[in-house]
Design an enzyme around this catalytic site. Structure first.
Site, PDB file in Angstrom:
ATOM      1  N   THR A 131       0.817  -1.212   0.000  1.00  0.00           N
ATOM      2  CA  THR A 131       0.000   0.000   0.000  1.00  0.00           C
ATOM      3  C   THR A 131       0.852   1.265   0.000  1.00  0.00           C
ATOM      4  O   THR A 131       1.880   1.343   0.672  1.00  0.00           O
ATOM      5  CB  THR A 131      -0.923   0.005   1.227  1.00  0.00           C
ATOM      6  OG1 THR A 131      -1.705  -1.188   1.223  1.00  0.00           O
ATOM      7  CG2 THR A 131      -1.847   1.202   1.217  1.00  0.00           C
ATOM      8  N   PRO A 133       0.542   5.827  -0.135  1.00  0.00           N
ATOM      9  CA  PRO A 133      -0.385   6.905   0.238  1.00  0.00           C
ATOM     10  C   PRO A 133      -1.488   7.134  -0.803  1.00  0.00           C
ATOM     11  O   PRO A 133      -2.599   7.508  -0.452  1.00  0.00           O
ATOM     12  CB  PRO A 133       0.536   8.132   0.353  1.00  0.00           C
ATOM     13  CG  PRO A 133       1.858   7.555   0.747  1.00  0.00           C
ATOM     14  CD  PRO A 133       1.956   6.246   0.020  1.00  0.00           C
ATOM     15  N   ILE A 162       1.998  -0.297   6.791  1.00  0.00           N
ATOM     16  CA  ILE A 162       2.768  -1.529   6.657  1.00  0.00           C
ATOM     17  C   ILE A 162       2.898  -2.236   8.015  1.00  0.00           C
ATOM     18  O   ILE A 162       3.529  -1.719   8.942  1.00  0.00           O
ATOM     19  CB  ILE A 162       4.161  -1.249   6.057  1.00  0.00           C
ATOM     20  CG1 ILE A 162       4.031  -0.468   4.732  1.00  0.00           C
ATOM     21  CG2 ILE A 162       4.916  -2.566   5.857  1.00  0.00           C
ATOM     22  CD1 ILE A 162       3.151  -1.126   3.681  1.00  0.00           C
ATOM     23  N   GLN A 248      -4.481 -17.427   0.205  1.00  0.00           N
ATOM     24  CA  GLN A 248      -4.022 -17.841   1.538  1.00  0.00           C
ATOM     25  C   GLN A 248      -4.050 -16.671   2.511  1.00  0.00           C
ATOM     26  O   GLN A 248      -4.438 -16.836   3.671  1.00  0.00           O
ATOM     27  CB  GLN A 248      -2.619 -18.448   1.477  1.00  0.00           C
ATOM     28  CG  GLN A 248      -2.097 -18.874   2.858  1.00  0.00           C
ATOM     29  CD  GLN A 248      -0.936 -19.825   2.780  1.00  0.00           C
ATOM     30  OE1 GLN A 248      -1.031 -20.903   2.208  1.00  0.00           O
ATOM     31  NE2 GLN A 248       0.192 -19.448   3.382  1.00  0.00           N
ATOM     32  N   GLU A 249      -3.642 -15.497   2.055  1.00  0.00           N
ATOM     33  CA  GLU A 249      -3.692 -14.321   2.932  1.00  0.00           C
ATOM     34  C   GLU A 249      -5.116 -14.069   3.404  1.00  0.00           C
ATOM     35  O   GLU A 249      -5.363 -13.804   4.593  1.00  0.00           O
ATOM     36  CB  GLU A 249      -3.167 -13.088   2.190  1.00  0.00           C
ATOM     37  CG  GLU A 249      -3.270 -11.817   3.021  1.00  0.00           C
ATOM     38  CD  GLU A 249      -2.752 -10.575   2.306  1.00  0.00           C
ATOM     39  OE1 GLU A 249      -2.978  -9.460   2.822  1.00  0.00           O
ATOM     40  OE2 GLU A 249      -2.122 -10.711   1.239  1.00  0.00           O
ATOM     41  N   GLY A 371      -7.611  -6.352   1.413  1.00  0.00           N
ATOM     42  CA  GLY A 371      -8.642  -6.091   0.404  1.00  0.00           C
ATOM     43  C   GLY A 371      -9.957  -5.815   1.102  1.00  0.00           C
ATOM     44  O   GLY A 371     -10.415  -6.606   1.924  1.00  0.00           O
TER      45      GLY A 371
END
Length: 384
Positions: A131, A133, A162, A248-249, A371
């Protein structure tokens, strides 16, 4: 109630034996430090080698690289026990469920030999920097660049939100190695950046609504030079790697969300049994029973679905849209459970000294990170 009283179908006796080791560690080494670590805004690095020694970090890393070579079910048990008994966001799941997989699947032999044993032992803490800004879920729009200069990349850009940002010794940086190619995703690569590299700086440890103990940070890269051999896998394949590892995440987030929801529910049943209003326990009021009965039914469905998803993933059959659906459903359920449970605590639920308040604040982000729920619906909808 506890996780032991649930009839699970995804796990073997070996999994459940491992659960007891995880639970002891979480109850003795993590849970007692909730308030202290939340106040400090960071989990101390010293806890990582202790977890590594017991095999709690990166169980899926092959034995050739110092791991246990186990299936994802062992990762899931660490996630469940941490969410249910620990109540602390340690950053372990990021390392075990996400980062390790990238290096196992796409790393060079040299990268695997160098990093995987240290991830397993807890000697090295990792982060993955996606990610920025100006870009969240739209990874193709990232602006951080890695330009070739001889046999090095020169990295410039910034990242935000992060996880493990303050503690990380190694960062997997998602960046553009080609800013001209179309479609833009073909220019994305993942480059390993060691925290000692000149030009790498950590920004603020960000002030969040919840999960206060998690070191969620800004990271800055100003002419950071790393060897081209630090590219993970092939240049320009980073976006494909990211997409391949996301199921998996997202399943990992779903596992923690379900366990966190169960913990909130169990705490609330205990509280409404003991707390009295108008001369009788809150649980004796029909509204309280009906709210909790509805949540209990949904949790029952949730565990059955989670075991189905885990079983599919351990057979490598979980599709990206199924992973997205799991993340969507279980995080939305978690929010419904913690919000309704907080209501049953009344005024006490609004006090940070009560664990339900902490659970409520911590749950709010699960529908965003990995997400957003809206992106999950988009991903599922595209396959209709």
């Amino acid at each position: 109630m506890s996780l032991d009283s649930l009839a699970r179908t995804a796990y073997t006796e070996d999994h459940e034996a491992f659960r007891q080791t995880v639970r002891r560690f979480v109850q003795e080494e993590i849970a007692p430090h909730q308030a202290e670590w939340a106040e400090a805004g960071i989990v101390p690095k010293s806890i990582w080698p202790k977890a590594g020694e017991l095999g709690l970090l990166c169980p899926t890393v092959p034995e050739a690289y110092g791991g246990l070579g186990l299936d994802f079910g062992y990762n899931a048990i660490v996630d469940e026990e941490s969410a249910y008994h620990g109540g602390v966001t340690t950053g372990f799941s990021l390392q075990s469920d996400i980062v390790a997989n990238y290096i196992i699947a796409h790393g060079s032999e040299e990268q695997k030999q160098e990093w995987l044993p240290k991830l397993v032992s807890g000697e090295v803490i990792t982060a993955i920097a996606m990610t920025e800004p100006g870009t969240g879920s739209d990874l193709q729009g990232m602006r951080t660049t890695a330009k070739k200069d001889g046999n090095h990349y020169v990295i410039n850009g910034s990242k935000t939100y992060i996880t493990n940002g303050q503690n990380a010794d190694l960062i997997l940086v998602c960046c553009k190695t080609d800013t001209e190619v179309q479609p833009a995703w073909k220019g994305v690569s993942i480059v390993l950046v060691e925290a000692h590299r000149e030009g790498f700086k950590r920004g603020r440890n960000l002030d969040k609504i919840g999960q206060d103990e998690a070191d969620t940070s800004e990271l800055f890269f100003e002419d950071v030079r790393v060897p081209i051999t630090n590219c993970l896998g092939q240049e320009g394949q980073g976006f494909i790697y990211l997409m391949s590892e996301l199921p998996q995440e997202r399943l990992s987030i779903a596992v923690s969300a379900q366990a966190g929801a169960q913990r909130a529910f169990d705490m609330t049943v205990d509280y409404t049994r003991d707390r009295k209003a108008f001369g009788k326990p809150i649980l004796d009021f029909q509204n309280s029973r009906f709210v909790l009965a509805d949540l209990k039914a949904k949790l029952q469905v949730g565990w059955a679905h989670l075991d189905w998803a885990l079983a599919r993933h351990m057979k490598r059959e979980l599709t990206p849209e199924e992973g997205a659906a799991a993340k969507l459903w279980h995080t939305e359920l978690q929010w419904e459970v913690v919000d309704k449970c907080l209501q049953l605590f009344g005024g006490a639920g609004y006090m940070n000294e009560y664990p339900i308040a902490r659970a409520w604040r911590g749950a709010r982000v699960t529908r965003i990170f990995g997400g957003t729920s809206e992106i999950m619906k988009e991903l599922i909808g595209r396959k209709l």
